[in-house]
Write a protein that holds these residues in place. Structure first.
Motif, PDB file in Angstrom:
ATOM      1  N   ALA A   1      -3.729   7.059  -2.444  1.00  0.00           N
ATOM      2  CA  ALA A   1      -3.706   5.736  -1.809  1.00  0.00           C
ATOM      3  C   ALA A   1      -3.806   4.719  -2.935  1.00  0.00           C
TER       4      ALA A   1
ATOM      5  N   LEU B   1       0.859  -1.174   0.000  1.00  0.00           N
ATOM      6  CA  LEU B   1       0.000   0.000   0.000  1.00  0.00           C
ATOM      7  C   LEU B   1       0.896   1.226   0.000  1.00  0.00           C
TER       8      LEU B   1
ATOM      9  N   VAL C   1      -7.991   4.832   1.512  1.00  0.00           N
ATOM     10  CA  VAL C   1      -7.294   3.586   1.845  1.00  0.00           C
ATOM     11  C   VAL C   1      -8.297   2.439   1.955  1.00  0.00           C
ATOM     12  N   ARG C   2      -9.397   2.672   2.619  1.00  0.00           N
ATOM     13  CA  ARG C   2     -10.437   1.637   2.721  1.00  0.00           C
ATOM     14  C   ARG C   2     -10.890   1.176   1.342  1.00  0.00           C
TER      15      ARG C   2
ATOM     16  N   ILE D   1       3.968  -1.189   3.663  1.00  0.00           N
ATOM     17  CA  ILE D   1       3.339   0.110   3.466  1.00  0.00           C
ATOM     18  C   ILE D   1       4.433   1.115   3.149  1.00  0.00           C
TER      19      ILE D   1
ATOM     20  N   ILE E   1       0.963   5.514   0.248  1.00  0.00           N
ATOM     21  CA  ILE E   1       0.200   6.655   0.752  1.00  0.00           C
ATOM     22  C   ILE E   1       1.021   7.913   0.515  1.00  0.00           C
TER      23      ILE E   1
ATOM     24  N   LEU F   1      -8.145  10.665   3.517  1.00  0.00           N
ATOM     25  CA  LEU F   1      -7.202   9.554   3.422  1.00  0.00           C
ATOM     26  C   LEU F   1      -7.797   8.227   3.884  1.00  0.00           C
TER      27      LEU F   1
ATOM     28  N   ALA G   1      -0.012   5.849   8.240  1.00  0.00           N
ATOM     29  CA  ALA G   1       0.789   4.688   7.828  1.00  0.00           C
ATOM     30  C   ALA G   1       1.419   3.996   9.024  1.00  0.00           C
TER      31      ALA G   1
ATOM     32  N   VAL H   1      -8.069  -0.892  -0.645  1.00  0.00           N
ATOM     33  CA  VAL H   1      -7.856  -2.225  -0.078  1.00  0.00           C
ATOM     34  C   VAL H   1      -9.035  -3.132  -0.413  1.00  0.00           C
TER      35      VAL H   1
END
Length: 226
Positions: free
Chosen positions: A15, A4, A43-44, A60, A6, A39, A79, A47
């Protein structure tokens, strides 16, 4: 390796999930503020779109600066918290490295530049993708002098490129790439190649913050000059 990446250090909130260099899900929203509010949702989403959940992540990567004092700390805190919760390594990525890696042109000399205001740019110079020095805060005069010393055909990348060319319109450059933030693909490549032990997720500040602590506590009298 599934990772991942960021980025909240500059003018975008990024992201993205990559696996062995292949993008599985990506969100890139240009913004100068509001990273903290966006953010978590980005990210949610990435993923979930990549599939397998957070447990599938192996690493990450997060930009650590230079950049906005507030913005880069948003990404770092997120992060680091996620890495601690998942027990996954978190690698810190230079924003200037990310900008340079985002630029096209394999053999070109490249100057990654961020507007630091107050007559300065954050700068890092590269030749054939190899850095010629560290991340630095330079005056516009010094940045122009160093870039001129690299010869012709230098590619300028980042928001500081426009600042420098406006101040020195007579300088000849091969190309101008005023992107607001590093490309997610470039950050993913840097995150995969980085050694977590050598690239800790700590903020990279090249200049003291503009804000300073108060010189006296509330209720204290002002000191008189002697």
């Amino acid at each position: 390796m599934r990772l991942l990446v960021i980025d909240t250090a500059l003018g975008a909130c990024t992201a993205a999930v990559f696996e062995d260099g292949r993008p599985l899900a990506l969100r890139f929203e240009p913004m100068t503020k509001g990273h903290q509010e966006r953010l978590g949702g980005l990210v949610r989403d990435v993923v979930a779109e990549a599939g397998g959940g957070f447990d599938r992540l192996d690493r990450i990567g997060v930009t650590v600066g230079p950049g906005s004092f507030t913005g880069l700390r948003v990404g770092l805190a997120f992060a680091q918290g996620l890495g601690a919760a998942l027990d996954r390594p978190v690698v810190g990525l230079s924003t200037l490295d990310g900008l340079a890696a985002s630029s096209e042109g394999e053999g070109a000399a490249t100057a990654a530049l961020i507007d630091a205001r107050r007559g300065q740019v954050y700068a890092k110079l590269f030749h054939a993708r190899q850095p010629l020095g560290p991340d630095e805060a330079l005056s516009l005069d010094e940045a122009a002098r160093r870039i001129s010393g690299m010869g012709g055909g230098v590619r300028l990348v980042g928001g500081g490129a426009a600042v420098l060319t406006e101040a020195f319109p007579d300088l000849a450059f091969a190309a101008l790439d005023p992107r607001v933030a590093p490309a997610p693909e470039a950050l993913a490549a840097l995150a995969q190649a980085a050694d977590p032990a050598l690239h800790p997720a700590r903020p990279l500040y090249l200049r003291a913050p503009d804000a300073t602590p108060p010189s006296r506590l509330p209720g204290q009298p002002r000191q008189t000059a002697t």
